[in-house]
Design a protein around this motif. Structure first.
Motif, PDB file in Angstrom:
ATOM      1  N   LYS A 195      -0.106  -0.607   8.398  1.00  0.00           N
ATOM      2  CA  LYS A 195      -0.391   0.202   9.586  1.00  0.00           C
ATOM      3  C   LYS A 195       0.627   1.328   9.734  1.00  0.00           C
ATOM      4  O   LYS A 195       0.310   2.383  10.252  1.00  0.00           O
ATOM      5  CB  LYS A 195      -0.364  -0.712  10.818  1.00  0.00           C
ATOM      6  CG  LYS A 195      -0.772  -0.028  12.090  1.00  0.00           C
ATOM      7  CD  LYS A 195      -0.888  -1.015  13.245  1.00  0.00           C
ATOM      8  CE  LYS A 195      -1.072  -0.259  14.551  1.00  0.00           C
ATOM      9  NZ  LYS A 195      -1.068  -1.122  15.724  1.00  0.00           N
ATOM     10  N   ARG A 196       1.856   1.046   9.294  1.00  0.00           N
ATOM     11  CA  ARG A 196       2.835   2.137   9.272  1.00  0.00           C
ATOM     12  C   ARG A 196       2.697   2.826   7.928  1.00  0.00           C
ATOM     13  O   ARG A 196       3.200   2.354   6.900  1.00  0.00           O
ATOM     14  CB  ARG A 196       4.252   1.613   9.496  1.00  0.00           C
ATOM     15  CG  ARG A 196       5.240   2.748   9.537  1.00  0.00           C
ATOM     16  CD  ARG A 196       6.499   2.449  10.297  1.00  0.00           C
ATOM     17  NE  ARG A 196       7.526   3.407   9.891  1.00  0.00           N
ATOM     18  CZ  ARG A 196       8.730   3.439  10.392  1.00  0.00           C
ATOM     19  NH1 ARG A 196       9.091   2.587  11.331  1.00  0.00           N
ATOM     20  NH2 ARG A 196       9.602   4.325   9.964  1.00  0.00           N
ATOM     21  N   ARG A 197       2.003   3.949   7.944  1.00  0.00           N
ATOM     22  CA  ARG A 197       1.549   4.562   6.693  1.00  0.00           C
ATOM     23  C   ARG A 197       2.637   5.327   5.964  1.00  0.00           C
ATOM     24  O   ARG A 197       2.482   5.647   4.794  1.00  0.00           O
ATOM     25  CB  ARG A 197       0.352   5.480   6.978  1.00  0.00           C
ATOM     26  CG  ARG A 197      -0.883   4.710   7.474  1.00  0.00           C
ATOM     27  CD  ARG A 197      -2.060   5.614   7.779  1.00  0.00           C
ATOM     28  NE  ARG A 197      -1.885   6.379   9.008  1.00  0.00           N
ATOM     29  CZ  ARG A 197      -1.544   7.650   9.083  1.00  0.00           C
ATOM     30  NH1 ARG A 197      -1.346   8.351   7.994  1.00  0.00           N
ATOM     31  NH2 ARG A 197      -1.407   8.246  10.252  1.00  0.00           N
ATOM     32  N   ASN A 198       3.746   5.644   6.661  1.00  0.00           N
ATOM     33  CA  ASN A 198       4.792   6.384   5.960  1.00  0.00           C
ATOM     34  C   ASN A 198       5.921   5.479   5.470  1.00  0.00           C
ATOM     35  O   ASN A 198       7.054   5.907   5.293  1.00  0.00           O
ATOM     36  CB  ASN A 198       5.358   7.507   6.846  1.00  0.00           C
ATOM     37  CG  ASN A 198       6.192   6.958   8.000  1.00  0.00           C
ATOM     38  OD1 ASN A 198       6.045   5.792   8.375  1.00  0.00           O
ATOM     39  ND2 ASN A 198       7.062   7.773   8.552  1.00  0.00           N
ATOM     40  N   ALA A 199       5.584   4.197   5.276  1.00  0.00           N
ATOM     41  CA  ALA A 199       6.588   3.246   4.791  1.00  0.00           C
ATOM     42  C   ALA A 199       6.862   3.485   3.308  1.00  0.00           C
ATOM     43  O   ALA A 199       6.015   3.986   2.568  1.00  0.00           O
ATOM     44  CB  ALA A 199       6.093   1.826   5.011  1.00  0.00           C
ATOM     45  N   ASN A 200       8.038   3.045   2.891  1.00  0.00           N
ATOM     46  CA  ASN A 200       8.398   3.123   1.475  1.00  0.00           C
ATOM     47  C   ASN A 200       7.652   2.025   0.704  1.00  0.00           C
ATOM     48  O   ASN A 200       7.771   0.847   1.040  1.00  0.00           O
ATOM     49  CB  ASN A 200       9.920   2.930   1.353  1.00  0.00           C
ATOM     50  CG  ASN A 200      10.397   3.179  -0.057  1.00  0.00           C
ATOM     51  OD1 ASN A 200       9.738   2.764  -1.020  1.00  0.00           O
ATOM     52  ND2 ASN A 200      11.531   3.835  -0.190  1.00  0.00           N
ATOM     53  N   PRO A 201       6.871   2.407  -0.298  1.00  0.00           N
ATOM     54  CA  PRO A 201       6.075   1.396  -1.030  1.00  0.00           C
ATOM     55  C   PRO A 201       6.940   0.311  -1.687  1.00  0.00           C
ATOM     56  O   PRO A 201       6.479  -0.821  -1.850  1.00  0.00           O
ATOM     57  CB  PRO A 201       5.323   2.214  -2.087  1.00  0.00           C
ATOM     58  CG  PRO A 201       5.948   3.561  -2.098  1.00  0.00           C
ATOM     59  CD  PRO A 201       6.645   3.766  -0.806  1.00  0.00           C
ATOM     60  N   ASP A 202       8.178   0.657  -2.036  1.00  0.00           N
ATOM     61  CA  ASP A 202       9.079  -0.369  -2.596  1.00  0.00           C
ATOM     62  C   ASP A 202       9.319  -1.474  -1.580  1.00  0.00           C
ATOM     63  O   ASP A 202       9.425  -2.647  -1.935  1.00  0.00           O
ATOM     64  CB  ASP A 202      10.424   0.249  -2.990  1.00  0.00           C
ATOM     65  CG  ASP A 202      10.266   1.246  -4.134  1.00  0.00           C
ATOM     66  OD1 ASP A 202       9.213   1.210  -4.805  1.00  0.00           O
ATOM     67  OD2 ASP A 202      11.186   2.067  -4.337  1.00  0.00           O
ATOM     68  N   MET A 203       9.423  -1.114  -0.314  1.00  0.00           N
ATOM     69  CA  MET A 203       9.660  -2.127   0.714  1.00  0.00           C
ATOM     70  C   MET A 203       8.412  -2.980   0.920  1.00  0.00           C
ATOM     71  O   MET A 203       8.497  -4.200   1.065  1.00  0.00           O
ATOM     72  CB  MET A 203      10.078  -1.475   2.030  1.00  0.00           C
ATOM     73  CG  MET A 203      10.181  -2.491   3.161  1.00  0.00           C
ATOM     74  SD  MET A 203      11.232  -1.969   4.522  1.00  0.00           S
ATOM     75  CE  MET A 203      10.838  -3.264   5.722  1.00  0.00           C
ATOM     76  N   VAL A 204       7.262  -2.321   0.936  1.00  0.00           N
ATOM     77  CA  VAL A 204       6.010  -3.067   1.097  1.00  0.00           C
ATOM     78  C   VAL A 204       5.912  -4.136   0.001  1.00  0.00           C
ATOM     79  O   VAL A 204       5.566  -5.298   0.266  1.00  0.00           O
ATOM     80  CB  VAL A 204       4.795  -2.110   1.024  1.00  0.00           C
ATOM     81  CG1 VAL A 204       3.486  -2.879   1.171  1.00  0.00           C
ATOM     82  CG2 VAL A 204       4.893  -1.037   2.107  1.00  0.00           C
ATOM     83  N   GLU A 205       6.258  -3.745  -1.207  1.00  0.00           N
ATOM     84  CA  GLU A 205       6.220  -4.670  -2.343  1.00  0.00           C
ATOM     85  C   GLU A 205       7.252  -5.799  -2.169  1.00  0.00           C
ATOM     86  O   GLU A 205       6.956  -6.975  -2.361  1.00  0.00           O
ATOM     87  CB  GLU A 205       6.496  -3.877  -3.636  1.00  0.00           C
ATOM     88  CG  GLU A 205       6.469  -4.676  -4.925  1.00  0.00           C
ATOM     89  CD  GLU A 205       5.092  -5.237  -5.244  1.00  0.00           C
ATOM     90  OE1 GLU A 205       4.091  -4.684  -4.754  1.00  0.00           O
ATOM     91  OE2 GLU A 205       5.041  -6.269  -5.973  1.00  0.00           O
ATOM     92  N   GLN A 206       8.442  -5.396  -1.736  1.00  0.00           N
ATOM     93  CA  GLN A 206       9.563  -6.339  -1.624  1.00  0.00           C
ATOM     94  C   GLN A 206       9.274  -7.477  -0.629  1.00  0.00           C
ATOM     95  O   GLN A 206       9.684  -8.605  -0.840  1.00  0.00           O
ATOM     96  CB  GLN A 206      10.806  -5.566  -1.167  1.00  0.00           C
ATOM     97  CG  GLN A 206      12.111  -6.335  -1.262  1.00  0.00           C
ATOM     98  CD  GLN A 206      12.618  -6.395  -2.698  1.00  0.00           C
ATOM     99  OE1 GLN A 206      12.409  -5.492  -3.482  1.00  0.00           O
ATOM    100  NE2 GLN A 206      13.283  -7.489  -3.025  1.00  0.00           N
TER     101      GLN A 206
END
Lengths: 230, 249
Positions: free
Chosen positions: B201-212
């Motif tokens: 939902k927070r679209r400007n998140a860092n994809p590395d964090m989403v993965e982590q």
């Protein structure tokens, strides 16, 4: 004396902020609010600032930004009902130009305001002097004003909102002097079934008879009509 | 009939758009905003972020601009301990600039805040440069909202294994990389943003964090964020208890 008053309001604001900071998690429903004694007007003013209402609706509820409504001098019961309906998701609105429902920003913070606090804010706002008329560009001319008045009368609006939209029944909103764009949006969304809260069902058959041009006409007229002194 | 109705609403909205944005001029036009709203993008290119970073900040104007912000984020920039509004004080200037630019051009959704991010309310790119400077040097909340404190050992371990590489040993973040300072942030705010990052939902998140964090359980989440909320900035960054911002007294 002025300095002293300012000092006192700053102190009150501090108290309101402190209580907001120690407030329980936002999950608590508004209905769980403790029944407090009716708040004084000064408290309503402090809450209006401390609970962030002032950011959108402006000082005294009379300097709202964008197409948000002016609240100063509005009927207290109406104000309380709308705050509650927005909090509970019963009053909804169409999207703003950026695609967010226009009530969303307010709904997302209303857990900060308990029911007694909403009452205090409503009572405070109802006693504030109404906002100054916001002139249209180009200004309304006499012919359009007269046509707007006629459409308002023929539309049946007067039976609830009173002569010139300035003498509503208790718990109904004042319309005279409200912002034009806000009036257009409300009339349109009530007509189209988007806004359905409160007594809107009573109004909808009347609104359904209005096309966009009539809505614009009535909104132009009402927005340029002074509220009679109370 | 339905299409007529939608058309009418669309026209009304278009009319509003015209009047709402005439005042200050849009930082980003409607079409670009709508395109951005469909994207998930950590580091957008060509927006105000890069430009704002090159401008020389004017702290005096920053104070003027911050007046609007102070209605919700509080004059001290401490936000609310219940997490409704985050603490901004002490945040890296680059992070403030990135988030403001992202909210205003549609990369991050924030219905409550975006009206105040509009150029008509706070000013153009220079205003972002100015207010971010003002916020970055505000002293931080000595008494931020924290979690229950009952699972901190797990929180510490998870933090060391997953978060420290980007957010730093004490949650100080990294200004150059736009990694936010998360130490002493309100727990409830951390929790909400973290969930939105995880859910997309927070679209400007860092994809590395989403993965982590994708395999974190609810217990993991609460433990690590409770730990983060209790991380302390260096003493010179924290305000004394009960401090009031004299700029707004």
């Amino acid at each position: 004396m002025i300095r002293l008053t300012l000092g006192v309001s700053a102190l009150l604001l501090g108290v309101a902020v402190a209580s907001a900071q120690t407030a329980p998690a936002p999950a608590a429903p508004a209905t769980a609010a403790p029944a407090a004694a009716p708040a004084a007007n000064a408290e309503g003013k402090t809450l209006f600032a401390g609970k962030t209402c002032i950011a959108c609706h402006g000082r005294g509820g009379a300097r709202s930004i964008l197409n948000y409504p002016d609240l100063a001098g509005q009927d207290a019961k109406y104000l309380f009902a709308q705050m509650t309906d927005i909090t509970e998701g019963k009053r909804v609105a169409g999207p703003d130009p950026r695609g967010y429902p226009r009530t969303q920003g307010m709904k997302d913070i209303m857990h900060l305001v308990t029911a007694p606090e909403r009452q205090a804010i409503a009572d405070y706002l109802a006693k504030e002097p109404p906002a100054k008329i916001r002139p249209l560009d180009p200004p309304i001319d006499d012919a359009r004003r007269a046509a707007g008045k006629e459409a308002f009368l023929k539309g049946g609006c007067v039976s609830c909102h009173g002569q010139e939209g300035a003498k509503p029944l208790s718990s109904y909103p004042f319309l005279a002097g409200q912002k034009r764009d806000y009036l257009v949006l409300q009339l349109t969304e009530i007509r189209d079934g988007i806004r359905q809260n409160g007594r809107v069902a009573t109004m909808r058959p009347f609104a359904k008879k209005l096309d966009d041009a009539k809505i614009a006409l009535i909104a132009d007229y009402l927005s340029q009509t002074e509220r009679a002194p109370k | 009939m339905k299409s007529t109705v939608s058309l009418a609403v669309a026209l009304a909205i278009a009319a509003m758009a015209g009047s709402a944005y005439a005042a200050g001029g849009p930082a980003v036009d409607q079409k670009a905003f709508e395109e951005n709203k469909t994207k998930k993008e950590w580091m957008s290119q060509g927006g105000e972020r890069e430009e704002a970073l090159t401008l020389k900040p004017n702290a005096a104007n920053g104070r003027e601009v911050y007046e609007v912000c102070s209605a919700c984020h509080m004059p001290e920039g401490w936000g609310l301990a219940d997490g409704t509004f985050p603490q901004l004080a002490g945040q890296h200037r680059s992070v403030i600039i990135k988030q403001l630019a992202d909210i205003r051009d549609g990369h991050r959704d924030n219905p409550t805040m975006y009206p105040f991010a509009l150029p008509s309310e706070i000013g153009g790119t220079q205003a972002i440069a100015d207010v971010s400077e003002y916020i970055a040097v505000l002293k931080m909340n000595p008494d931020n909202g924290v979690g229950k404190g009952d699972d901190l050992e797990l929180g510490a371990k998870l933090y060391a294994d997953n978060c420290v590489r980007c957010h730093g040993a004490t949650g100080e973040g990294d200004a150059e990389k736009y990694y936010p300072r998360i130490q002493a942030q309100h727990y409830e705010y951390l929790l909400r943003q973290y969930r939105w990052i995880k859910e997309g939902k927070r679209r400007n998140a860092n994809p590395d964090m989403v993965e982590q964090i994708k395999n974190f359980t609810d217990r993991d989440t609460m433990a690590v964020l409770d730990y983060v909320s209790r991380l302390k900035p260096s003493a010179d960054l924290i305000a004394p208890k009960g401090w009031k911002n004299p700029d707004f007294q």
